[in-house]
Design an enzyme around this catalytic site. Structure first.
Site, PDB file in Angstrom:
ATOM      1  N   ARG A 180       0.833  -1.204   0.000  1.00  0.00           N
ATOM      2  CA  ARG A 180       0.000   0.000   0.000  1.00  0.00           C
ATOM      3  C   ARG A 180       0.867   1.254   0.000  1.00  0.00           C
ATOM      4  O   ARG A 180       2.079   1.155   0.179  1.00  0.00           O
ATOM      5  CB  ARG A 180      -0.971  -0.007   1.169  1.00  0.00           C
ATOM      6  N   ARG A 184       2.878   8.534   5.094  1.00  0.00           N
ATOM      7  CA  ARG A 184       1.927   9.000   6.111  1.00  0.00           C
ATOM      8  C   ARG A 184       1.705  10.498   5.914  1.00  0.00           C
ATOM      9  O   ARG A 184       2.691  11.251   5.817  1.00  0.00           O
ATOM     10  CB  ARG A 184       2.486   8.773   7.505  1.00  0.00           C
ATOM     11  N   ARG A 256      21.182 -13.095   2.264  1.00  0.00           N
ATOM     12  CA  ARG A 256      22.024 -11.907   2.341  1.00  0.00           C
ATOM     13  C   ARG A 256      22.732 -11.951   3.688  1.00  0.00           C
ATOM     14  O   ARG A 256      22.161 -12.394   4.697  1.00  0.00           O
ATOM     15  CB  ARG A 256      21.171 -10.620   2.276  1.00  0.00           C
ATOM     16  N   ARG A 286      23.377   1.650   6.396  1.00  0.00           N
ATOM     17  CA  ARG A 286      22.989   2.463   7.545  1.00  0.00           C
ATOM     18  C   ARG A 286      24.106   2.465   8.585  1.00  0.00           C
ATOM     19  O   ARG A 286      25.023   1.646   8.529  1.00  0.00           O
ATOM     20  CB  ARG A 286      21.688   1.946   8.177  1.00  0.00           C
ATOM     21  N   GLU A 307      26.913  -0.540   8.435  1.00  0.00           N
ATOM     22  CA  GLU A 307      26.368  -1.840   8.011  1.00  0.00           C
ATOM     23  C   GLU A 307      26.406  -1.975   6.491  1.00  0.00           C
ATOM     24  O   GLU A 307      25.912  -1.111   5.773  1.00  0.00           O
ATOM     25  CB  GLU A 307      24.917  -1.930   8.529  1.00  0.00           C
ATOM     26  N   TYR A 355      11.964 -14.584   7.078  1.00  0.00           N
ATOM     27  CA  TYR A 355      12.283 -13.482   7.976  1.00  0.00           C
ATOM     28  C   TYR A 355      11.201 -13.448   9.048  1.00  0.00           C
ATOM     29  O   TYR A 355      10.008 -13.364   8.737  1.00  0.00           O
ATOM     30  CB  TYR A 355      12.328 -12.128   7.245  1.00  0.00           C
ATOM     31  N   ASP A 357      10.085 -11.545  12.712  1.00  0.00           N
ATOM     32  CA  ASP A 357      10.354 -10.623  13.806  1.00  0.00           C
ATOM     33  C   ASP A 357      10.371 -11.406  15.115  1.00  0.00           C
ATOM     34  O   ASP A 357       9.846 -12.525  15.197  1.00  0.00           O
ATOM     35  CB  ASP A 357       9.272  -9.532  13.841  1.00  0.00           C
TER      36      ASP A 357
HETATM   37  C1  LIG Z   1      19.686  -7.569  10.885  1.00  0.00           C
HETATM   38  C2  LIG Z   1      18.440  -8.044  11.579  1.00  0.00           C
HETATM   39  C3  LIG Z   1      17.705  -7.135  12.309  1.00  0.00           C
HETATM   40  C4  LIG Z   1      16.555  -7.567  12.965  1.00  0.00           C
HETATM   41  N1  LIG Z   1      15.831  -6.639  13.658  1.00  0.00           N
HETATM   42  C5  LIG Z   1      14.709  -7.009  14.282  1.00  0.00           C
HETATM   43  C6  LIG Z   1      13.901  -6.047  14.958  1.00  0.00           C
HETATM   44  O1  LIG Z   1      14.235  -4.848  14.987  1.00  0.00           O
HETATM   45  N2  LIG Z   1      12.782  -6.475  15.572  1.00  0.00           N
HETATM   46  C7  LIG Z   1      12.382  -7.787  15.557  1.00  0.00           C
HETATM   47  O2  LIG Z   1      11.352  -8.114  16.146  1.00  0.00           O
HETATM   48  N3  LIG Z   1      13.136  -8.721  14.933  1.00  0.00           N
HETATM   49  C8  LIG Z   1      14.280  -8.374  14.299  1.00  0.00           C
HETATM   50  N4  LIG Z   1      15.038  -9.317  13.652  1.00  0.00           N
HETATM   51  C9  LIG Z   1      14.621 -10.733  13.705  1.00  0.00           C
HETATM   52  C10 LIG Z   1      15.270 -11.537  14.866  1.00  0.00           C
HETATM   53  O3  LIG Z   1      16.667 -11.523  14.734  1.00  0.00           O
HETATM   54  C11 LIG Z   1      14.722 -12.975  14.812  1.00  0.00           C
HETATM   55  O4  LIG Z   1      13.342 -12.936  15.082  1.00  0.00           O
HETATM   56  C12 LIG Z   1      15.347 -13.942  15.827  1.00  0.00           C
HETATM   57  O5  LIG Z   1      16.740 -13.880  15.824  1.00  0.00           O
HETATM   58  C13 LIG Z   1      14.918 -15.357  15.504  1.00  0.00           C
HETATM   59  O6  LIG Z   1      15.382 -16.248  16.501  1.00  0.00           O
HETATM   60  P1  LIG Z   1      15.751 -17.754  16.143  1.00  0.00           P
HETATM   61  O7  LIG Z   1      16.027 -18.418  17.439  1.00  0.00           O
HETATM   62  O8  LIG Z   1      14.723 -18.338  15.261  1.00  0.00           O
HETATM   63  O9  LIG Z   1      17.071 -17.661  15.247  1.00  0.00           O
HETATM   64  P2  LIG Z   1      18.554 -17.223  15.614  1.00  0.00           P
HETATM   65  O10 LIG Z   1      18.539 -16.026  16.497  1.00  0.00           O
HETATM   66  O11 LIG Z   1      19.296 -17.131  14.338  1.00  0.00           O
HETATM   67  O12 LIG Z   1      19.133 -18.440  16.463  1.00  0.00           O
HETATM   68  C14 LIG Z   1      19.559 -19.651  15.854  1.00  0.00           C
HETATM   69  C15 LIG Z   1      20.742 -20.157  16.628  1.00  0.00           C
HETATM   70  O13 LIG Z   1      21.069 -21.467  16.148  1.00  0.00           O
HETATM   71  C16 LIG Z   1      22.464 -21.618  16.173  1.00  0.00           C
HETATM   72  N5  LIG Z   1      22.821 -22.673  15.198  1.00  0.00           N
HETATM   73  C17 LIG Z   1      22.574 -22.687  13.882  1.00  0.00           C
HETATM   74  N6  LIG Z   1      23.033 -23.833  13.334  1.00  0.00           N
HETATM   75  C18 LIG Z   1      23.584 -24.543  14.329  1.00  0.00           C
HETATM   76  C19 LIG Z   1      24.223 -25.804  14.395  1.00  0.00           C
HETATM   77  N7  LIG Z   1      24.385 -26.597  13.325  1.00  0.00           N
HETATM   78  N8  LIG Z   1      24.693 -26.240  15.604  1.00  0.00           N
HETATM   79  C20 LIG Z   1      24.531 -25.490  16.700  1.00  0.00           C
HETATM   80  N9  LIG Z   1      23.921 -24.280  16.700  1.00  0.00           N
HETATM   81  C21 LIG Z   1      23.460 -23.820  15.535  1.00  0.00           C
HETATM   82  C22 LIG Z   1      22.985 -20.250  15.763  1.00  0.00           C
HETATM   83  O14 LIG Z   1      24.315 -20.076  16.214  1.00  0.00           O
HETATM   84  C23 LIG Z   1      22.003 -19.315  16.461  1.00  0.00           C
HETATM   85  O15 LIG Z   1      22.484 -18.906  17.715  1.00  0.00           O
HETATM   86  C24 LIG Z   1      16.149  -8.904  12.934  1.00  0.00           C
HETATM   87  C25 LIG Z   1      16.903  -9.826  12.184  1.00  0.00           C
HETATM   88  C26 LIG Z   1      18.028  -9.390  11.491  1.00  0.00           C
HETATM   89  C27 LIG Z   1      18.778 -10.384  10.641  1.00  0.00           C
END
Ligand SMILES: Cc1cc2nc3c(=O)[nH]c(=O)nc-3n(C[C@H](O)[C@H](O)[C@H](O)COP(=O)(O)OP(=O)(O)OC[C@H]3O[C@@H](n4cnc5c(N)ncnc54)[C@H](O)[C@@H]3O)c2cc1C
Length: 390
Positions: A180, A184, A256, A286, A307, A355, A357
């Site tokens: 959309r 704002r 990425r 940024r 970054e 992706y 949050d």
């Molecule tokens: C740049 C960026 C900015 C973001 N900003 C926001 C924000 O402002 N607000 C928001 O709500 N969300 C944000 N997010 C999203 C947020 O990072 C995710 O929601 C969150 O990290 C997801 O958690 P997860 O546990 O699924 O994954 P992850 O945090 O990636 O955890 C997975 C873990 O598994 C481990 N792992 C992977 N493979 C293996 C293996 N083979 N053996 C052992 N360990 C392993 C990794 O080391 C990692 O620690 C952002 C994401 C990014 C990339």
């Protein structure tokens, strides 16, 4: 339900929240992570030089409408009020460089075009004078943006940033990205619309440490999961990369990755937490000045991250799933492999190649833990996915 031995791969939000829920239900939980710290990509730590709490893998702002999730995070760590207000540099229609407010709002429009319009005037100006109404059926992100806001705003605020962030020209991205009008017509510059927004007082890692603090949970860091480790466990919850679980046997899902260039400054470097750089010829997307994420703290020194975004190579940290046509086809093949695997459920942003949050990650983790309990109670097989990646 009889107590089970359960393995969580990953000590990020997914592994921690599922592990905590199932530990409270009486199961024996082992959580392992390849990294030397808990918290996954939400990890925060104190910068040794400045004392500032740093968002090590990029800026994280908590925002949600989900009351259960908001209560959940606040149960472990007090959240401080925090509104995300982003600024961007860019060039105005005369080519003059300036700092503008994001998301595009009345302040941005008035400053950018050198006007003093009220909301209705700005609305008419954008939709009647700026928007490219000759584009009837936009197919690409570029066409959609041009149709909504016209060439000037598109080039200043979408084009350069998108090319740098995704390594793709907006003419190669689908129109669906902009659903959309991304503008704002008032002075609201709060990035998010969510009811609950904030920052954990002592950072995300402090919060996740408390989630993991349960007698039923054992955490092992610097331990890379291999499939033979599943032996002796009743079930595995895997939050690592989906293709990585299968040793990339069908190829790699595209991501990425980000590079951060750290620098310090005495005082206040940029006056806000996040400054985007909209110009294509500035190589970074940024700069994050971390101390502004904790405005209740006071620090003389400041630490900032420049970054840069690029395509992930095999050794890089995967950040953003690309999810174009090619990746979706490969994803389907991996989903089929996952569904044929036994004793493992794929969770989180990497396990489902989406992706997510943080609030969505927590919501899905709670639902997954509850779904697991229900399946076991009913004597049914536990699925490979509680949330389908496709
Ligand atoms: C740049 C960026 C900015 C973001 N900003 C926001 C924000 O402002 N607000 C928001 O709500 N969300 C944000 N997010 C999203 C947020 O990072 C995710 O929601 C969150 O990290 C997801 O958690 P997860 O546990 O699924 O994954 P992850 O945090 O990636 O955890 C997975 C873990 O598994 C481990 N792992 C992977 N493979 C293996 C293996 N083979 N053996 C052992 N360990 C392993 C990794 O080391 C990692 O620690 C952002 C994401 C990014 C990339």
């Amino acid at each position: 339900m009889a107590s089970q031995k359960l393995l969580m791969v990953g000590a990020g939000l997914s592994g921690a929240v599922i592990g905590r829920h199932l530990a409270e239900a009486g199961h024996e939980i082992t959580i392992l992570d390849a990294r030397a710290h808990i918290g996954g990509n939400c990890h925060t730590e104190r910068d040794a030089e400045t004392g500032v709490n740093v968002h090590v893998y990029g800026p994280h702002i908590f925002h949600t409408d989900d009351e259960e999730v908001w209560d959940y995070v606040n149960r472990f760590e007090p959240f401080m009020p925090y509104k995300n207000r982003v600024k961007t540099t860019s060039l105005d229609p005369e080519g003059k460089r300036g700092v503008f407010s994001l998301p595009i709002n009345l302040h941005t429009i008035n400053q950018f075009f050198g006007k003093t319009m009220r909301p209705e005037e700005a609305h008419d100006f954008i939709t009647q004078e700026q928007a490219d109404t000759s584009i009837e059926d936009p197919q690409t992100f570029e066409e959609q943006a041009m149709r909504f806001v016209g060439r000037d705003l598109y080039e200043a605020f979408f084009k350069g940033y998108t090319i740098k962030q995704w390594g793709m020209h907006p003419s190669g991205l689908p129109a669906s990205i902009l659903k959309r009008l991304p503008v704002r017509f008032n002075y609201d510059d709060n990035y998010f619309f969510h009811k609950f927004q904030g920052m954990p007082e002592n950072g995300y890692t402090a919060m996740i440490e408390k989630i993991l603090d349960h007698p039923g949970i054992t955490v092992k860091l610097e331990t890379v999961f291999t499939r033979d480790m599943a032996e002796g466990f009743d079930h595995v919850f895997y939050s690592g990369p989906l293709d990585g679980y299968f040793d990339y046997e069908l190829g790699r899902l595209g991501y990425r990755t980000l590079d951060f260039e750290r620098f310090t400054h005495e005082g206040d470097y940029q006056g806000c937490a996040v400054m985007n750089y909209g110009e294509e010829n500035v190589p970074y997307t940024r700069i994050t000045e971390h101390k502004h994420f904790s405005p209740w703290e006071s620090h003389e020194g400041s630490v900032c991250y420049r970054e840069f975004s690029r395509a992930a190579e095999p050794e890089d940290i995967p950040y953003y799933p690309i999810r174009q046509v090619k990746e979706k086809a490969l994803l389907n093949d991996y989903v089929a492999l996952a569904e044929a695997a036994q004793g493992v459920t794929f969770v989180g942003r990497l396990g489902t190649y989406r992706y997510l949050d943080m609030d969505v990650t927590i919501r899905e983790a709670l639902d997954t833990a509850r779904g697991f309990e229900a399946k076991v109670a009913q004597g049914e097989p536990v699925p490979a996915f509680f949330v389908a990646p496709v």
